[in-house]
Design a protein around this motif. Structure first.
Motif, PDB file in Angstrom:
ATOM      1  N   ARG A 133       0.850  -1.187   0.000  1.00 15.80           N
ATOM      2  CA  ARG A 133       0.000   0.000   0.000  1.00 15.80           C
ATOM      3  C   ARG A 133       0.887   1.240   0.000  1.00 15.80           C
ATOM      4  NH1 ARG A 133      -4.892   1.666   0.815  1.00 15.80           N
ATOM      5  NH2 ARG A 133      -5.832  -0.325   1.332  1.00 15.80           N
ATOM      6  N   CYS A 134       0.620   2.140  -0.929  1.00 15.22           N
ATOM      7  CA  CYS A 134       1.462   3.334  -1.036  1.00 15.22           C
ATOM      8  C   CYS A 134       0.761   4.581  -0.522  1.00 15.22           C
ATOM      9  CB  CYS A 134       1.886   3.551  -2.482  1.00 15.22           C
ATOM     10  SG  CYS A 134       2.795   2.156  -3.157  1.00 15.22           S
ATOM     11  N   CYS A 135      -0.573   4.584  -0.520  1.00 24.30           N
ATOM     12  CA  CYS A 135      -1.297   5.751  -0.001  1.00 24.30           C
ATOM     13  C   CYS A 135      -2.702   5.315   0.397  1.00 24.30           C
ATOM     14  CB  CYS A 135      -1.325   6.876  -1.041  1.00 24.30           C
ATOM     15  SG  CYS A 135      -2.595   6.687  -2.306  1.00 24.30           S
ATOM     16  N   PRO A 136      -3.426   6.145   1.155  1.00 24.50           N
ATOM     17  CA  PRO A 136      -4.763   5.732   1.622  1.00 24.50           C
ATOM     18  C   PRO A 136      -5.763   5.544   0.484  1.00 24.50           C
ATOM     19  CG  PRO A 136      -4.011   7.727   2.769  1.00 24.50           C
ATOM     20  CD  PRO A 136      -3.044   7.482   1.683  1.00 24.50           C
ATOM     21  N   GLU A 137      -5.484   6.130  -0.697  1.00 27.43           N
ATOM     22  CA  GLU A 137      -6.423   6.046  -1.809  1.00 27.43           C
ATOM     23  C   GLU A 137      -6.137   4.883  -2.751  1.00 27.43           C
ATOM     24  OE1 GLU A 137      -9.291   7.966  -2.420  1.00 27.43           O
ATOM     25  OE2 GLU A 137      -8.933   8.603  -0.369  1.00 27.43           O
ATOM     26  N   CYS A 138      -5.147   4.036  -2.436  1.00 30.05           N
ATOM     27  CA  CYS A 138      -4.861   2.855  -3.257  1.00 30.05           C
ATOM     28  C   CYS A 138      -6.067   1.910  -3.219  1.00 30.05           C
ATOM     29  CB  CYS A 138      -3.652   2.091  -2.709  1.00 30.05           C
ATOM     30  SG  CYS A 138      -2.042   2.767  -3.148  1.00 30.05           S
ATOM     31  N   SER A 139      -6.457   1.412  -4.396  1.00 26.33           N
ATOM     32  CA  SER A 139      -7.438   0.332  -4.439  1.00 26.33           C
ATOM     33  C   SER A 139      -6.695  -0.972  -4.213  1.00 26.33           C
ATOM     34  CB  SER A 139      -8.114   0.289  -5.812  1.00 26.33           C
ATOM     35  OG  SER A 139      -8.932   1.424  -5.986  1.00 26.33           O
ATOM     36  N   TYR A 159      -3.370  -0.613  -6.465  1.00 27.77           N
ATOM     37  CA  TYR A 159      -3.332   0.087  -7.751  1.00 27.77           C
ATOM     38  C   TYR A 159      -4.216   1.324  -7.694  1.00 27.77           C
ATOM     39  CZ  TYR A 159      -7.793  -2.311  -8.364  1.00 27.77           C
ATOM     40  OH  TYR A 159      -9.077  -2.754  -8.186  1.00 27.77           O
ATOM     41  N   HIS A 160      -4.102   2.132  -8.723  1.00 21.87           N
ATOM     42  CA  HIS A 160      -4.986   3.300  -8.870  1.00 21.87           C
ATOM     43  C   HIS A 160      -5.703   3.204 -10.201  1.00 21.87           C
ATOM     44  CE1 HIS A 160      -3.959   6.284  -5.636  1.00 21.87           C
ATOM     45  NE2 HIS A 160      -3.131   5.290  -5.373  1.00 21.87           N
ATOM     46  N   ARG A 161      -6.913   3.762 -10.248  1.00 19.14           N
ATOM     47  CA  ARG A 161      -7.650   3.825 -11.508  1.00 19.14           C
ATOM     48  C   ARG A 161      -8.272   5.202 -11.639  1.00 19.14           C
ATOM     49  NH1 ARG A 161     -12.211  -0.252 -12.336  1.00 19.14           N
ATOM     50  NH2 ARG A 161     -12.634   0.244 -10.168  1.00 19.14           N
ATOM     51  N   HIS A 357       5.267  10.801  -7.827  1.00 20.08           N
ATOM     52  CA  HIS A 357       5.198  10.963  -6.371  1.00 20.08           C
ATOM     53  C   HIS A 357       3.873  10.396  -5.872  1.00 20.08           C
ATOM     54  CE1 HIS A 357       5.848  12.389  -2.413  1.00 20.08           C
ATOM     55  NE2 HIS A 357       4.857  13.249  -2.449  1.00 20.08           N
ATOM     56  N   HIS A 358       3.946   9.306  -5.098  1.00 23.08           N
ATOM     57  CA  HIS A 358       2.726   8.590  -4.746  1.00 23.08           C
ATOM     58  C   HIS A 358       2.046   9.209  -3.514  1.00 23.08           C
ATOM     59  CE1 HIS A 358       0.525   4.666  -5.400  1.00 23.08           C
ATOM     60  NE2 HIS A 358      -0.145   5.317  -4.472  1.00 23.08           N
ATOM     61  N   HIS A 359       1.080  10.028  -3.775  1.00 21.17           N
ATOM     62  CA  HIS A 359       0.324  10.721  -2.732  1.00 21.17           C
ATOM     63  C   HIS A 359      -1.023  11.086  -3.371  1.00 21.17           C
ATOM     64  CE1 HIS A 359      -1.073  14.436  -0.769  1.00 21.17           C
ATOM     65  NE2 HIS A 359      -0.515  13.966   0.306  1.00 21.17           N
TER      66      HIS A 359
END
Ligand SMILES: [Zn+2]
Length: 418
Positions: A133-139, A159-161, A357-359
């Motif tokens: 997990r890289c950020c709170p918004e990661c699926s 991941y992100h979408r 930058h993963h945020h």
């Protein structure tokens, strides 16, 4: 002629870009480096297709770069990340909207119209896949992978979408806006949030219809888009739908129109007045296309011809009643001979899959900057570069020319001069 100077000059003249770029704010209380110097560096970095903030740190040490953004020192990658996390996203979005509004006013989208309609295509894209997990918004989801011992095991993937709204034309394709798909959220829900915001930012008449893939072909989605004031063409695949089966039965009796598009032989049929799962939608039209074409391929040192065929069905809402089947075919494919130019270009040449930058905020800010850079570059390349128009150079070569032009720093003017 210095290409970069030409590019910045054109964006200034047509979009008032330097002044508008100054309007982008971030939440720092006491900025050591002005926001516009950081914003200009990120935008220039996106236009020149730089892959990371660390790369931008090196680039911002170039004399031409510093001259352009009127900043005498390099900007570190930490600083870029710090500002990117604090951007006010609505400002970058406003900039994207303003540039597209100027393009429309300047008739840049006229050629993209199909039967007089401007059609927005919605597409989803997935990126930044990772095992942690890289950020709170990661699926997240469970996926099966082979471990070192060759055994199958289940692991969690993050991941992100996001959903992206584009206008595709024969000469110019642009991105209108994008919206992240939240963890656990349906793609259609994010798409509706996106369309609702676009209606507010662009107004209801900026475009006329929406074209989507099969997973949006649900009653609630179609109804919600109709309420926003747009017609919909959706790919119809679900054979479980009664409307699909009914269309299958009726299509055999429907008369067909044979049509040629580029190298494709297309047989079009339609059935009117079919009921969908949701009675509120009223009766809908289903358009069907059987396409045949041949491709030349290399096989064992010989060129052979391979016959290809594809089959499509689209669901069409009542707003598009007057559009003939050929028009629906073009809207449904929402392509102008170029298979999804926007995502192909962004993935291959703009490092779309790479996260600088993963945020949660920085990701959306960077994607908005990337899309704005893409639009500006495509506009400049297709409408301004004579060389590109006559096929003498490629898009990639034009991007390299812009980059090389930085070396002739004495020819560059600061963005904010005068
Ligand atoms: Zn994340």
């Amino acid at each position: 002629m210095n290409r970069l100077r030409q590019f910045w000059h054109a964006t200034k003249k047509v979009f008032d870009l330097p002044r508008r770029l100054r309007g982008v704010r971030d939440g720092r209380a006491d900025p050591q480096i002005p926001t516009f110097a950081v914003s200009a560096t990120l935008l220039l970095g996106a236009v020149l297709r730089k892959p990371s903030f660390l790369q931008l740190q090196f680039e911002s040490a170039r004399r031409g770069w510093q001259r352009l953004i009127a900043q005498a020192a390099a900007i570190t990658d930490d600083r870029l990340a710090y500002v990117a996390e604090r951007y006010r996203l609505e400002d970058w979005r406003a900039l994207l909207v303003q540039t597209n509004q100027v393009l429309k006013r300047n008739k840049a989208f006229e050629a993209a119209k199909i039967h007089g309609l401007l059609v927005v295509a919605l597409d989803a894209n997935e990126q930044f896949n990772s095992r942690c997990r890289c950020c709170p918004e990661c699926s997240q989801r469970r996926v099966k992978v082979k471990n070192r011992q060759g055994q199958i095991e289940e692991v969690t993937e993050y991941y992100h979408r996001f959903v992206c709204a584009q206008l595709n034309g024969p000469t110019l394709s642009v991105v209108l806006d994008l919206e992240p798909i939240r963890p656990g959220e349906e793609e259609a829900a994010a798409a509706l949030r996106l369309l609702g915001r676009m209606r507010r930012l662009y107004g209801p008449r900026f475009f006329d219809a929406v074209t989507v893939d099969a997973w949006y072909a649900t009653g609630p989605f179609l109804k919600a888009v109709q309420r926003l004031g747009w017609g919909v063409v959706a790919v119809l695949k679900q054979e479980r739908y009664e409307i699909y089966q009914e269309a299958t039965a009726l299509m055999t009796q429907a008369s067909s129109i044979t049509w040629q598009w580029e190298d494709r032989q297309i047989e079009l049929r339609e059935v009117q007045d079919l009921p969908f799962t949701d009675p509120v939608l009223g009766l809908l039209r289903v358009v069907q296309a059987e396409e045949r074409w041949s491709e030349r391929r290399q096989q064992g040192g010989q060129k052979i011809t391979v016959n290809q065929e594809s089959f499509w069905r689209w669901l069409v809402t009542g707003e598009l009643e007057a559009i003939p089947v050929q028009g629906i075919w073009r809207i449904g494919h929402r392509r102008w001979g170029i298979e999804n130019h926007v995502f192909n270009e962004l993935t291959q040449h703009y490092h779309l899959e790479h996260c600088p930058h993963h945020h949660p905020v920085a990701i959306v800010a960077w994607l908005l900057i990337l899309m704005l850079a893409f639009n500006l570059f495509e506009w400049f390349a297709r409408l301004h570069s004579q060389l590109l128009r006559v096929g003498m150079i490629t898009l990639a070569e034009l991007a390299r020319q812009l980059d090389r032009a930085l070396e002739r720093h004495e020819e560059l003017e600061p963005l904010w001069s005068g």
